[in-house]
Design a protein around this motif. Structure first.
Motif, PDB file in Angstrom:
ATOM      1  N   LYS A   1      35.158  44.037  42.147  1.00 44.42           N
ATOM      2  CA  LYS A   1      34.218  42.919  42.298  1.00 44.42           C
ATOM      3  C   LYS A   1      32.800  43.334  41.899  1.00 44.42           C
ATOM      4  CE  LYS A   1      36.811  40.443  45.891  1.00 44.42           C
ATOM      5  NZ  LYS A   1      36.872  40.002  47.303  1.00 44.42           N
ATOM      6  N   GLN A   2      32.421  44.544  42.280  1.00 47.59           N
ATOM      7  CA  GLN A   2      31.069  45.012  41.962  1.00 47.59           C
ATOM      8  C   GLN A   2      30.903  45.234  40.462  1.00 47.59           C
ATOM      9  OE1 GLN A   2      28.553  45.281  44.427  1.00 47.59           O
ATOM     10  NE2 GLN A   2      27.379  45.222  42.527  1.00 47.59           N
ATOM     11  N   ILE A   3      31.933  45.800  39.830  1.00 48.69           N
ATOM     12  CA  ILE A   3      31.859  46.033  38.385  1.00 48.69           C
ATOM     13  C   ILE A   3      31.784  44.703  37.636  1.00 48.69           C
ATOM     14  CG2 ILE A   3      33.069  46.990  36.373  1.00 48.69           C
ATOM     15  CD1 ILE A   3      34.283  49.099  38.284  1.00 48.69           C
ATOM     16  N   LEU A   4      32.564  43.727  38.079  1.00 50.24           N
ATOM     17  CA  LEU A   4      32.494  42.411  37.440  1.00 50.24           C
ATOM     18  C   LEU A   4      31.127  41.778  37.625  1.00 50.24           C
ATOM     19  CD1 LEU A   4      35.950  40.734  38.224  1.00 50.24           C
ATOM     20  CD2 LEU A   4      35.234  41.930  36.162  1.00 50.24           C
ATOM     21  N   GLN A   5      30.543  41.959  38.807  1.00 48.23           N
ATOM     22  CA  GLN A   5      29.203  41.426  39.064  1.00 48.23           C
ATOM     23  C   GLN A   5      28.163  42.082  38.151  1.00 48.23           C
ATOM     24  OE1 GLN A   5      28.085  38.967  41.533  1.00 48.23           O
ATOM     25  NE2 GLN A   5      26.357  39.154  40.134  1.00 48.23           N
ATOM     26  N   ASP A   6      28.273  43.402  38.014  1.00 54.32           N
ATOM     27  CA  ASP A   6      27.254  44.157  37.281  1.00 54.32           C
ATOM     28  C   ASP A   6      27.468  44.162  35.772  1.00 54.32           C
ATOM     29  OD1 ASP A   6      26.243  44.748  39.774  1.00 54.32           O
ATOM     30  OD2 ASP A   6      27.108  46.767  39.851  1.00 54.32           O
ATOM     31  N   VAL A   7      28.727  44.249  35.346  1.00 52.52           N
ATOM     32  CA  VAL A   7      29.043  44.442  33.927  1.00 52.52           C
ATOM     33  C   VAL A   7      29.708  43.206  33.319  1.00 52.52           C
ATOM     34  CG1 VAL A   7      30.308  45.864  32.262  1.00 52.52           C
ATOM     35  CG2 VAL A   7      29.316  46.932  34.306  1.00 52.52           C
ATOM     36  N   GLY A   8      30.680  42.651  34.031  1.00 56.71           N
ATOM     37  CA  GLY A   8      31.405  41.498  33.518  1.00 56.71           C
ATOM     38  C   GLY A   8      32.843  41.791  33.154  1.00 56.71           C
ATOM     39  N   CYS A   9      33.203  43.075  33.024  1.00 57.67           N
ATOM     40  CA  CYS A   9      34.587  43.414  32.705  1.00 57.67           C
ATOM     41  C   CYS A   9      34.937  44.777  33.281  1.00 57.67           C
ATOM     42  CB  CYS A   9      34.829  43.418  31.194  1.00 57.67           C
ATOM     43  SG  CYS A   9      33.868  44.659  30.283  1.00 57.67           S
ATOM     44  N   CYS A  10      36.219  44.945  33.570  1.00 61.97           N
ATOM     45  CA  CYS A  10      36.749  46.244  33.958  1.00 61.97           C
ATOM     46  C   CYS A  10      38.197  46.301  33.502  1.00 61.97           C
ATOM     47  CB  CYS A  10      36.645  46.483  35.466  1.00 61.97           C
ATOM     48  SG  CYS A  10      37.569  45.297  36.464  1.00 61.97           S
TER      49      CYS A  10
END
Length: 446
Positions: free
Chosen positions: A141-150
Motif C-alpha cells: 500500500k505504501q509503495i503504491l501511494q509513493d510510486v504507483g506500482c510494485c
C-alpha cells in the motif's frame, strides 16, 4: 453436519454439477486441510475430465478469492493489472507496470516464478541486487501511494486455497483445465481489488495452448468470469512461437526491459507493452479509445516518465539508490550490476538465407538445462544464464554469421545442446518474408 467429500468427488466424476455450497465446502476444506490431498487430487482430475459450467467456474473463483484477504484501496485510485499465461522472453511486465503508473494508475502487480520452460517475473527482478519481491500488505500500500506500482510475490493471506490447488494441479497433470486455470488466475486478480484487468493469453509452439481457437476459449472464460466478479476484464491473444525480443533468461531480460523503458526496446516487445497498456487504459475508462491508450503508453516510454517510475520502484523494493540510478541512466552498461556468466558461446548460421523461424521452446529448454529454470517449486536458478539473439526473423543472413550468444557457467555446451540450438533456427531461401504482428486478436468485455 460434516461434508461428505467422496460424494462430491463422485458427483463431479459422473458429470454432475456442483452447487455453490458444494464448491464453497470443497475450497474451505482445501484451505483448512480438512480434505485429504488424495481427495483434492481426485476432485481436480474429475474437473479436468468433466469440466465445469460457467456457474460452477464462477463459484469456484469466488470461493478461492474469498479464502483469504481481499485488498481494499482508496476510492479515488484507478487500480489495474495485467496477467500473462506465460512465454519465452516475456519481460512485458517490467516496462508495462511503470508505464501504467506514469499514466496515473495504481498497479499492484502480484507475479509468479518460472516453472519448466517459462520464465518468471520475480526471478528476473531478483537478478537486480537488493530487489525484494516479498512485501507485506502495508508495504504494498505504501509503495503504491509513493510510486504507483510494485511487482511482488503472493502474500500469505492472499488466496491461500490457490497455493494448495496450484501445486497439486502440477502434480496431478491437470494444469490445462480451463475452469481450474480461470479460478487460479481470476481469484488472485479479484483479491487484488482491481478496477480493470488485461490478460495476455498466448498461443503457439512455446505456449500452453498451441492454436488460436484453444487460446480464444480460455480467454473467453477468463474475461467472462473476471467481469462477473466486477473487474472490467479484457484479453489480448498473442503469438508465442519465437522469443519476445532478443533476450531470454533472467539478467539479460532485465537489461532488455531497461532498453524498452529507455525508448529503444525491440519492436515486438514494445508492441506488446503498448497494446496491453493501451487496451487496459481504454477498458478502465482512463481514455476514450484503444489507439489513444497506446499513444499515451508510447509517450511514457519515450519521454522517460516510465523509466523514472521503474527507478522509484526499484528503490522502494530494496535496491540501493545508487544502483537504481545507474541502471536507469542512459549511459550505463546495464550488465555491470548483474551477475555475469563465466562463459559465452556464439553459434553460427549454417547457410545463406532468410530467418524464417526461431523456436522459442527449443531455446528455452536448453537454457533451462543450463540452470536458467527450475523443475520444481523452490529450486534455485542461475540468474546469469541466458541467450542473446543477434538476428531477427525476416532478416537475410550469411553462412558463418553469428546468430546467437549463450551465457552459461558450464565449461562448454554439449554436442546435444548445440544441436538443439541450431535446430531452433530455421533458414529459408525466400528473401521476401512477412513478419506477423505479435497481437492476433482482442477479446472485449461484454
Amino acid at each position: 453436519m460434516p461434508v461428505n467429500f467422496p460424494e462430491l468427488i463422485k458427483l463431479k466424476r459422473d458429470g454432475g454439477e456442483l452447487s455453490l455450497a458444494d464448491i464453497h465446502a470443497f475450497v474451505q476444506g482445501v484451505k483448512s486441510a480438512d480434505i485429504q490431498e488424495s481427495q483434492i487430487g481426485a476432485m481436480l482430475m474429475a474437473i479436468w475430465q468433466k469440466g465445469m459450467s460457467d456457474e460452477e467456474t464462477l463459484a469456484l473463483t469466488k470461493a478461492m478469492m474469498n479464502s483469504g484477504e481481499v485488498f481494499v484501496w482508496p476510492e479515488e485510485w484507478l487500480v489495474v493489472d495485467k496477467h500473462s499465461t506465460g512465454g519465452v522472453g516475456d519481460k512485458v511486465s517490467l516496462p508495462l507496470a511503470p508505464a501504467l503508473a506514469a499514466c496515473g494508475c495504481k498497479v499492484p502487480m502480484i507475479s509468479g516464478r518460472g516453472l519448466a520452460h517459462t520464465g518468471g517475473t520475480l526471478d528476473k527482478l531478483e537478478s537486480i541486487p537488493g530487489f525484494e519481491v516479498n512485501q507485506s500488505v502495508e508495504q504494498v500500500k505504501q509503495i503504491l501511494q509513493d510510486v504507483g506500482c510494485c511487482i511482488v510475490g503472493q502474500t500469505e493471506t492472499l488466496v491461500p486455497a490457490d497455493r494448495v490447488l496450484y501445486a497439486l494441479r502440477d502434480a496431478t497433470s491437470t494444469v490445462e483445465s480451463i475452469p481450474l486455470i480461470t479460478g487460479s488466475i481470476i481469484s488472485k486478480k479479484g483479491a487484488e481489488g482491481l478496477s480493470a484487468l488485461v490478460l495476455d493469453v498466448k498461443f503457439g509452439r512455446a505456449a500452453l495452448y498451441k492454436d488460436l481457437d484453444s487460446a480464444r476459449h480460455l480467454a473467453q472464460s477468463l474475461v467472462t468470469v473476471g467481469n462477473r466478479l466486477g473487474v472490467k476484464t479484457g484479453a489480448v491473444l498473442s503469438r508465442m512461437d519465437a522469443p519476445i525480443g532478443r533476450c531470454v533468461g533472467n539478467a539479460v531480460e532485465v537489461c532488455e526491459a531497461l532498453e524498452c523503458l529507455k525508448g529503444r526496446g525491440p519492436d515486438d516487445l514494445t508492441e506488446l507493452v503498448t497494446a496491453l497498456g493501451g487496451y487496459l487504459l481504454w477498458i478502465s475508462g482512463h481514455c476514450h479509445s484503444l489507439e489513444t491508450g497506446k499513444i499515451e503508453i508510447t509517450q511514457k516510454l519515450k519521454n522517460g516518465d516510465a523509466l523514472k517510475k521503474f527507478q522509484a520502484m526499484l528503490v522502494a523494493q530494496g535496491v540501493p539508490a545508487d544502483v537504481a540510478h545507474s541502471l536507469c541512466s542512459d549511459a550505463t552498461n546495464n550488465f555491470q550490476y548483474m551477475k555475469k556468466a563465466a562463459h559465452q558461446t556464439e553459434l553460427k548460421v549454417p547457410q545463406d538465407g532468410t530467418v524464417l523461424e526461431i523456436d522459442g521452446l527449443a531455446l528455452a529448454q536448453v537454457l533451462h538445462k543450463l540452470g536458467a529454470g527450475r523443475t520444481k517449486s523452490g529450486e534455485k536458478i542461475d540468474h546469469s544464464v541466458g541467450a542473446e539473439l543477434l538476428v531477427d526473423i525476416g532478416q537475410w543472413v550469411m553462412k558463418g554469421q553469428t546468430w546467437i550468444r549463450i551465457h552459461h557457467n558450464s565449461t562448454e555446451l554439449s554436442t546435444h545442446q548445440r544441436s538443439d540450438l541450431q535446430t531452433a533456427l530455421v533458414i529459408g531461401s525466400s528473401n521476401r518474408y512477412k513478419i506477423e504482428s505479435r497481437v492476433a486478436e482482442f477479446i472485449y468485455p461484454k
